[in-house]
Structures are given as C-alpha cells and as structure tokens.
Scaffold this motif. Structure first.
Motif, PDB file in Angstrom:
ATOM      1  N   VAL A 266       1.006  -1.342   0.234  1.00 56.13           N
ATOM      2  CA  VAL A 266      -0.144   0.151  -0.232  1.00 56.13           C
ATOM      3  C   VAL A 266       0.841   1.344   0.452  1.00 56.13           C
ATOM      4  O   VAL A 266       1.865   1.206  -0.005  1.00 56.13           O
ATOM      5  N   ASP A 267       0.936   2.363  -1.323  1.00 57.02           N
ATOM      6  CA  ASP A 267       1.568   3.891  -0.741  1.00 57.02           C
ATOM      7  C   ASP A 267       1.100   4.594  -0.449  1.00 57.02           C
ATOM      8  O   ASP A 267      -0.580   4.472  -1.298  1.00 57.02           O
ATOM      9  N   GLY A 268       0.760   5.216   0.287  1.00 58.59           N
ATOM     10  CA  GLY A 268      -0.066   6.897   0.354  1.00 58.59           C
ATOM     11  C   GLY A 268      -1.236   6.914   0.782  1.00 58.59           C
ATOM     12  O   GLY A 268      -2.224   7.669   0.831  1.00 58.59           O
ATOM     13  N   LEU A 269      -1.698   5.773   1.776  1.00 58.37           N
ATOM     14  CA  LEU A 269      -2.556   5.513   2.186  1.00 58.37           C
ATOM     15  C   LEU A 269      -2.563   5.109   3.708  1.00 58.37           C
ATOM     16  O   LEU A 269      -1.584   4.866   4.599  1.00 58.37           O
ATOM     17  N   TYR A 270      -3.610   5.727   4.887  1.00 60.31           N
ATOM     18  CA  TYR A 270      -3.618   5.477   5.591  1.00 60.31           C
ATOM     19  C   TYR A 270      -4.339   4.902   5.636  1.00 60.31           C
ATOM     20  O   TYR A 270      -5.579   4.063   5.623  1.00 60.31           O
ATOM     21  N   VAL A 271      -3.966   3.152   6.773  1.00 63.97           N
ATOM     22  CA  VAL A 271      -4.636   2.135   6.992  1.00 63.97           C
ATOM     23  C   VAL A 271      -4.412   1.162   8.321  1.00 63.97           C
ATOM     24  O   VAL A 271      -3.566   1.199   8.949  1.00 63.97           O
ATOM     25  N   GLY A 272      -5.877   0.630   8.361  1.00 70.41           N
ATOM     26  CA  GLY A 272      -4.946  -0.165  10.511  1.00 70.41           C
ATOM     27  C   GLY A 272      -3.999  -1.021   9.969  1.00 70.41           C
ATOM     28  O   GLY A 272      -4.127  -2.106   9.102  1.00 70.41           O
ATOM     29  N   VAL A 273      -2.436  -0.666  10.490  1.00 72.33           N
ATOM     30  CA  VAL A 273      -1.736  -1.800  10.954  1.00 72.33           C
ATOM     31  C   VAL A 273      -1.347  -2.319  12.158  1.00 72.33           C
ATOM     32  O   VAL A 273      -1.451  -0.976  13.285  1.00 72.33           O
ATOM     33  N   PRO A 274      -0.452  -3.214  12.399  1.00 74.03           N
ATOM     34  CA  PRO A 274       0.120  -3.068  13.812  1.00 74.03           C
ATOM     35  C   PRO A 274       1.439  -1.674  13.687  1.00 74.03           C
ATOM     36  O   PRO A 274       1.477  -1.881  12.758  1.00 74.03           O
ATOM     37  N   ALA A 275       1.605  -0.886  14.743  1.00 72.74           N
ATOM     38  CA  ALA A 275       2.582   0.716  14.415  1.00 72.74           C
ATOM     39  C   ALA A 275       2.798   0.438  15.690  1.00 72.74           C
ATOM     40  O   ALA A 275       2.131   0.371  17.039  1.00 72.74           O
ATOM     41  N   VAL A 276       4.138   0.658  15.358  1.00 71.50           N
ATOM     42  CA  VAL A 276       4.533   1.209  17.291  1.00 71.50           C
ATOM     43  C   VAL A 276       4.780   2.291  17.682  1.00 71.50           C
ATOM     44  O   VAL A 276       4.664   3.503  17.077  1.00 71.50           O
ATOM     45  N   ILE A 277       4.291   2.877  18.563  1.00 72.30           N
ATOM     46  CA  ILE A 277       3.850   4.319  19.555  1.00 72.30           C
ATOM     47  C   ILE A 277       4.740   4.562  20.277  1.00 72.30           C
ATOM     48  O   ILE A 277       4.822   3.906  21.131  1.00 72.30           O
ATOM     49  N   GLY A 278       5.458   5.636  19.950  1.00 71.51           N
ATOM     50  CA  GLY A 278       6.873   5.907  21.405  1.00 71.51           C
ATOM     51  C   GLY A 278       6.908   7.696  20.927  1.00 71.51           C
ATOM     52  O   GLY A 278       5.780   8.510  20.182  1.00 71.51           O
ATOM     53  N   ALA A 279       7.995   8.066  21.483  1.00 69.81           N
ATOM     54  CA  ALA A 279       8.133   9.448  21.414  1.00 69.81           C
ATOM     55  C   ALA A 279       8.145  10.554  20.275  1.00 69.81           C
ATOM     56  O   ALA A 279       7.856  11.072  19.806  1.00 69.81           O
ATOM     57  N   ASP A 280       9.173   9.138  19.676  1.00 71.68           N
ATOM     58  CA  ASP A 280       8.304   9.844  17.434  1.00 71.68           C
ATOM     59  C   ASP A 280       7.519  10.036  17.230  1.00 71.68           C
ATOM     60  O   ASP A 280       6.964  10.182  15.825  1.00 71.68           O
ATOM     61  N   GLY A 281       6.015   9.391  17.671  1.00 65.78           N
ATOM     62  CA  GLY A 281       4.380   9.211  17.489  1.00 65.78           C
ATOM     63  C   GLY A 281       4.483   8.138  16.185  1.00 65.78           C
ATOM     64  O   GLY A 281       5.611   6.749  17.575  1.00 65.78           O
ATOM     65  N   ILE A 282       4.785   7.958  15.507  1.00 62.73           N
ATOM     66  CA  ILE A 282       4.549   6.148  14.679  1.00 62.73           C
ATOM     67  C   ILE A 282       6.195   6.068  13.782  1.00 62.73           C
ATOM     68  O   ILE A 282       6.550   7.197  13.875  1.00 62.73           O
ATOM     69  N   GLU A 283       6.672   5.365  15.733  1.00 62.98           N
ATOM     70  CA  GLU A 283       8.103   5.338  14.955  1.00 62.98           C
ATOM     71  C   GLU A 283       8.217   3.944  13.727  1.00 62.98           C
ATOM     72  O   GLU A 283       9.567   3.540  13.697  1.00 62.98           O
ATOM     73  N   GLY A 284       7.194   3.117  14.051  1.00 67.93           N
ATOM     74  CA  GLY A 284       7.692   1.873  12.741  1.00 67.93           C
ATOM     75  C   GLY A 284       5.915   1.163  12.665  1.00 67.93           C
ATOM     76  O   GLY A 284       5.037   1.045  13.329  1.00 67.93           O
TER      77      GLY A 284
END
Ligand code: TXD
Length: 319
Positions: A266-284
């Motif tokens: 997927v390119d250029g969209l927001y989609v529900g996926v597992p993401a790492v949230i830390g002090a930089d926001g979405i870190e991965g």
C-alpha cells in the motif's frame, strides 16, 4: 517539568469521556474545544469538579477559540457528526471533510509539534484528510480504530471461551469499516492460537466466523441499540491508550491507522496495521505475514479506503 497539555477537538460524547479519562490519569491539563458555545465550558466545569472527589490534579478548560490549544502535546480529534441509525460511516464523508479542514488549520497554526490522534469517521479517510490539511509529518498523525476493533474482537472471544479478557490478544487489520479484517491467525488466548482454543473448547469454526462478523459490525450494533449517536466509552479509552504510549515513549505495538509507503503493498494511504507508538509518534509499522485469504480481505478493505479518498478529492479541490 511543566504539565503536558492535551487538546480535545470536539467536546461531544467521546470528547467528554476523553477529558474525564485524561484528567483522572493525570496525563496533563486538558483543553476541550468545540464550535458549540458554552458546551465545552460547561463540561470542563463539571469535570473539574470531579477533581476533589477523584483526587486528580488537572486543569480542565473549555473553549471555542483555537488559540487556546496552543502548544498542545497531544491533540485528539472527534469533531464532526456521528452516525445515526441506518447511516453508513461513508455518509458522513461530506460533512466531516469540511470539519477536518477547519481542525487541520487550527492545529497547523497553534500546535504543529503535537501528536494528533484522529477518531472522526469515516476514519481512514478523515485521518488522511486531517494530515493533508494540517501539513504535519505523517508519523505525527494517526487514526484510532484498530485498538477499539481489536478490543471488540477480544471481548467476544473472551465471552465465547469463558476466559478473562486480560488473556485475550486479538487483532484487527484494515480499514475501520465493514471490510475490516479481524485476523484469527494472530489472535491468541495467552499465546494459545484461537483456532486451537476453539478445538480444545469444542467451538465450531462457524461460531468463530460469527464472532468475526459481529466484530466487523460492532460499531453498528451499538449505534442500533443506542438509537442516537455511536459508541463512546471504548473509543475514548482506546485513544487514551495511544496517547499514553506517545507521552510515555512506551513503544507499544498497537493496531492503528498509520500512513503506509509500500508496506502491505500500500502506498500513500492510511490503513489499520500494527504500529509502534513512542516519543516520535508512529515509530514503525510492522508487516506481518498473511494468508492468501487474509491478503485478499485486506485488499478489499484497502480498496474501500481508496474509494473514500477519491471521493474526498472530488469534494475538495485542494486535496
Ligand atoms: O473507532 C472510531 N474511530 C470511532 C469513530 C468509534 C466511534 C465513533 N467514531 C466517530 O467519532 C463518530 O462517527 C464521530 O465522527 C466521532 C465523534 O463521535 P461522538 O460520539 O463524540 O460525537 P458527538 O457527541 O456528536 O461529538 C462531536 C462533537 C460535537 O460536540 C460537535 O459540536 C463537534 O463535534 N463539532 C465540532 N467541533 C469542532 N469543530 C467543528 N468544526 C465541529 N463540528 C462539530
């Protein structure tokens, strides 16, 4: 250290609940913003008066002026119109797109360094539009849906297996619509795969399918029962978990609507996926292996999100 500042844009059912939860957890001072005059101020006063009883120190204020969100560390956006019975999330598109424009500009002008969590529906399109209108980096703007959808899935699984919800780790991918993808293969009861647990407990596969279906329609079920408005307790507590992950640099792995640039094809969209949230926001973003069926289901969900973005672009030429 100065207290953190949490700005809540939209002081309706979710906004009010967010304010209460944030204050109770002493996450910081809370500013409730709404276009309705008097209402955010009234709720702020009411909530402030919980302080002496519940024993929290948090300044809670209500406002109709974006200047008051200046310097916010976290912004949680619920502004807009909720679903009425019989209305799909997509029906909300036109109305809420205009709201995102105003909110995006308010954030850009007053707190461009904030971590922004969007809750407004239709979620995957609104978080994208809010990012576009605000101009913030993609890692600082995220959508809340997966934590809620996964919590719904976990609740139903715990009921079915008669186990504590604390031991259920359930997981939903994709857009926040009827095409969302509850992923049974990654859902466990304290590490025991759900499908194995079903065999142990004598639960038919068709029953698991019913649970998946109920999860997909979980928001609509509540809309139908309430008769007026949509769910707000669990949506609010879901967003609070995300805000805490950011403020505490917790590096939590949470399913959320994150911006994809190639992962999951997927390119250029927001989609529900597992993401790492830390002090930089979405870190991965964590890309997990999916079965062919899960991949196909995710593609259906992604296509639905794409369609919404095209509709947004048709409604606002600046997008
Ligand atoms: O998982 C998810 N993402 C969701 C999303 C789960 C449940 C509900 N979800 C959506 O959240 C729902 O479809 C709505 O779009 C939002 C907010 O739900 P809520 O139940 O809090 O709606 P309310 O009570 O109607 O509150 C919305 C407030 C209301 O007070 C309006 O006056 C205000 O938004 N509003 C605005 N505030 C600021 N700026 C503008 N332009 C504006 N327009 C309306």
């Amino acid at each position: 250290m100065a207290r953190k500042k949490i700005a809540l844009i939209g002081a309706g059912m979710i906004g009010g609940t967010l304010a209460h939860l944030a204050a109770k957890a002493e996450m910081g001072d809370v500013v409730l913003f709404d276009i309705a005059e008097g209402m955010p101020q009234g709720k702020a006063l009411d909530l402030s008066q919980c302080g002496p009883i519940e024993g929290f120190d948090a300044k809670i204020t209500g406002t109709n002026d974006y200047a008051d969100i200046a310097g916010a560390d976290v912004v949680i956006v619920t502004a807009g119109v909720p679903r009425k019975p019989g209305m799909s999330r997509d029906d909300l598109l036109g109305i809420n797109l205009k709201v995102m424009k105003a909110v995006g500009e308010g954030i850009k002008n007053n707190c461009p360094d904030a971590f922004v969590i969007c809750i407004t529906n239709p979620l995957d399109a609104m978080v994208w539009a809010l990012r576009e209108f605000s101009g913030l980096p993609h890692n600082k703007v995220v959508g809340m849906a997966g934590v809620l959808d996964s919590a719904r899935f976990a609740t139903f699984l715990a009921w079915e297996f008669d186990t504590s919800v604390k031991d259920v780790n359930a997981f939903v991918l994709g857009g926040h619509g009827d095409t969302m993808v509850p992923v049974l293969s990654y859902s466990t009861i304290n590490g025991i795969p759900v499908k194995d647990m079903a065999k142990i407990k004598g639960v038919e596969e068709s029953r698991l399918d019913e649970i998946v279906d109920r999860t997909r329609k979980g928001g609509g079920e509540i809309v139908g029962l309430l008769g007026n408005g949509s769910a707000y307790y669990a949506p609010a507590t879901s967003a609070i978990a995300m805000a805490k992950a950011y403020l505490g640099d917790q590096k939590r792995v949470l399913p959320c609507a994150a911006y994809l640039e190639g992962k999951y094809d997927v390119d250029g969209l927001y989609v529900g996926v597992p993401a790492v949230i830390g002090a930089d926001g979405i870190e991965g973003v964590i890309e997990i292996d999916l079965s062919d069926e899960e991949k196909n289901n995710l593609q259906v969900s992604v296509d639905a999100v794409k369609e919404l973005l095209e509709a947004c672009k048709g409604l606002d030429s600046s997008l």
